[in-house]
Design an enzyme around this catalytic site. Structure first.
Site, PDB file in Angstrom:
ATOM      1  N   ASP A 119     -75.666  70.328  66.493  1.00  0.00           N
ATOM      2  CA  ASP A 119     -74.851  71.522  66.312  1.00  0.00           C
ATOM      3  C   ASP A 119     -75.645  72.501  65.460  1.00  0.00           C
ATOM      4  O   ASP A 119     -76.101  72.153  64.352  1.00  0.00           O
ATOM      5  CB  ASP A 119     -73.519  71.184  65.644  1.00  0.00           C
ATOM      6  CG  ASP A 119     -72.533  70.568  66.622  1.00  0.00           C
ATOM      7  OD1 ASP A 119     -72.904  70.351  67.797  1.00  0.00           O
ATOM      8  OD2 ASP A 119     -71.388  70.292  66.210  1.00  0.00           O
ATOM      9  N   HIS A 269     -76.734  67.625  62.728  1.00  0.00           N
ATOM     10  CA  HIS A 269     -76.740  69.060  62.436  1.00  0.00           C
ATOM     11  C   HIS A 269     -78.156  69.525  62.123  1.00  0.00           C
ATOM     12  O   HIS A 269     -78.873  68.887  61.345  1.00  0.00           O
ATOM     13  CB  HIS A 269     -75.801  69.388  61.274  1.00  0.00           C
ATOM     14  CG  HIS A 269     -74.354  69.355  61.653  1.00  0.00           C
ATOM     15  ND1 HIS A 269     -73.640  68.181  61.717  1.00  0.00           N
ATOM     16  CD2 HIS A 269     -73.496  70.346  62.014  1.00  0.00           C
ATOM     17  CE1 HIS A 269     -72.387  68.454  62.099  1.00  0.00           C
ATOM     18  NE2 HIS A 269     -72.282  69.756  62.290  1.00  0.00           N
TER      19      HIS A 269
END
Length: 302
Positions: A119, A269
């Protein structure tokens, strides 16, 4: 007096889940107070039995492992229950439930393959190291990008594409998508990212979508499917996004090594300095366990 005692008992039952207060001591005090009244004692025993039953129900619901449930829940945050090391966790919905929406959280396979996803909400200098590790291990990944990431980092977007990765849609403004009920508003969040991507690459965006924070509704899943999107949740992640509380390498490995499983969709992430530092070693460890890195496209083409 009886009502006051029952209120105290109920209050104690509610709070004792979080407090270390001996329940036996509490009942001794109560019964000492009313020991001269058989009638009151009988009523209090009845109330206590009812309350104890409620407490057991609360504890059972709190502590029991989550089972895979139907995707018929209208709004939810994606969650997992890891019940056995090396095995696929149970999710809010089953693989079959999600399939009707072209949505996925893992592959139903016993093969040691996994799918890497990141992400990408913004850039803080860690993405280049992540790309280097992926390149070294020839591991394809999907970077689910928010609108501002594409706008602010066109060179990174181009590098991702050149090196064989996919840039997916993580919405324009990273809202709670479950609160969006109109197709017009939902489409606007996705189309804004598509337009930015095309302006940078000159190509149409691959229609892979991940809801921000994993918050979704079945209505959202239906709208994404109608717009031609496949939706991707995950079956392995850890708390790596808090900048001021980055996990150590040891803490990361404690979560990511034993919980890896065949067909895993891994969520990391790009903003994590820990991920940038450990990814090369992490991918090596997974390879030593017999895992191969596959493109998530396989799930949509099956």
């Amino acid at each position: 007096h009886l009502m006051a005692l029952i209120f105290c008992l109920l209050t104690y039952t509610e709070s004792n889940i979080y407090m270390e207060i001996p329940m036996t001591s509490f009942f001794i005090l109560v019964f000492h107070y009313i020991k001269k009244s058989r009638f009151l004692c009988s009523l209090l025993l009845l109330a206590g039995a009812f309350t104890l039953g409620s407490l057991l129900g609360i504890l059972t619901g709190t502590l029991s492992p989550t089972k895979e449930t139907s995707a018929s829940v209208q709004s939810a945050s994606w969650g997992l229950s890891f019940q056995e090391e090396g095995k696929r966790p149970a999710g809010n919905a089953t693989i079959d439930d999600l399939k009707q929406y072209n949505a996925y959280y893992a592959s139903d396979t016993d093969e040691k393959i996994l799918y890497l996803t990141f992400d990408a909400g913004y850039e803080n200098g860690n993405t280049p190291a992540i790309l280097e590790a992926l390149k070294k291990h020839q591991a394809p990944a999907v970077f689910f990008a928010v609108g501002n990431f594409i706008k602010d980092n066109p060179d990174l977007i181009k590098r991702m594409i050149t090196e064989g990765h996919i840039v997916g849609n993580h919405t324009m403004t990273h809202p709670d998508m479950s609160q969006i009920s109109s197709m017009e508003s939902f489409q606007k969040e996705l189309e804004g990212v598509e337009e930015l991507y095309t302006s940078v690459t000159g190509e149409p965006m691959t229609k892979f979508y991940r809801p921000p924070r994993g918050v979704y509704s079945t209505e959202n899943l239906s709208m994404a499917k109608e717009l031609g999107y496949s939706t991707f949740f995950w079956s392995l992640a850890y708390v790596d996004w808090i900048q001021e509380q980055q996990p150590s390498k040891e803490e990361a490995f404690q979560k990511l090594i034993p919980r890896i499983h065949p067909g895993a969709i891994v969520l990391l992430h790009n903003t994590s300095s820990t991920n940038a530092a450990i990814l090369d070693e992490l991918l090596t460890k997974w390879e030593e366990m017999g895992y191969q890195f596959h493109s998530i496209k396989e799930l949509t083409e099956a």
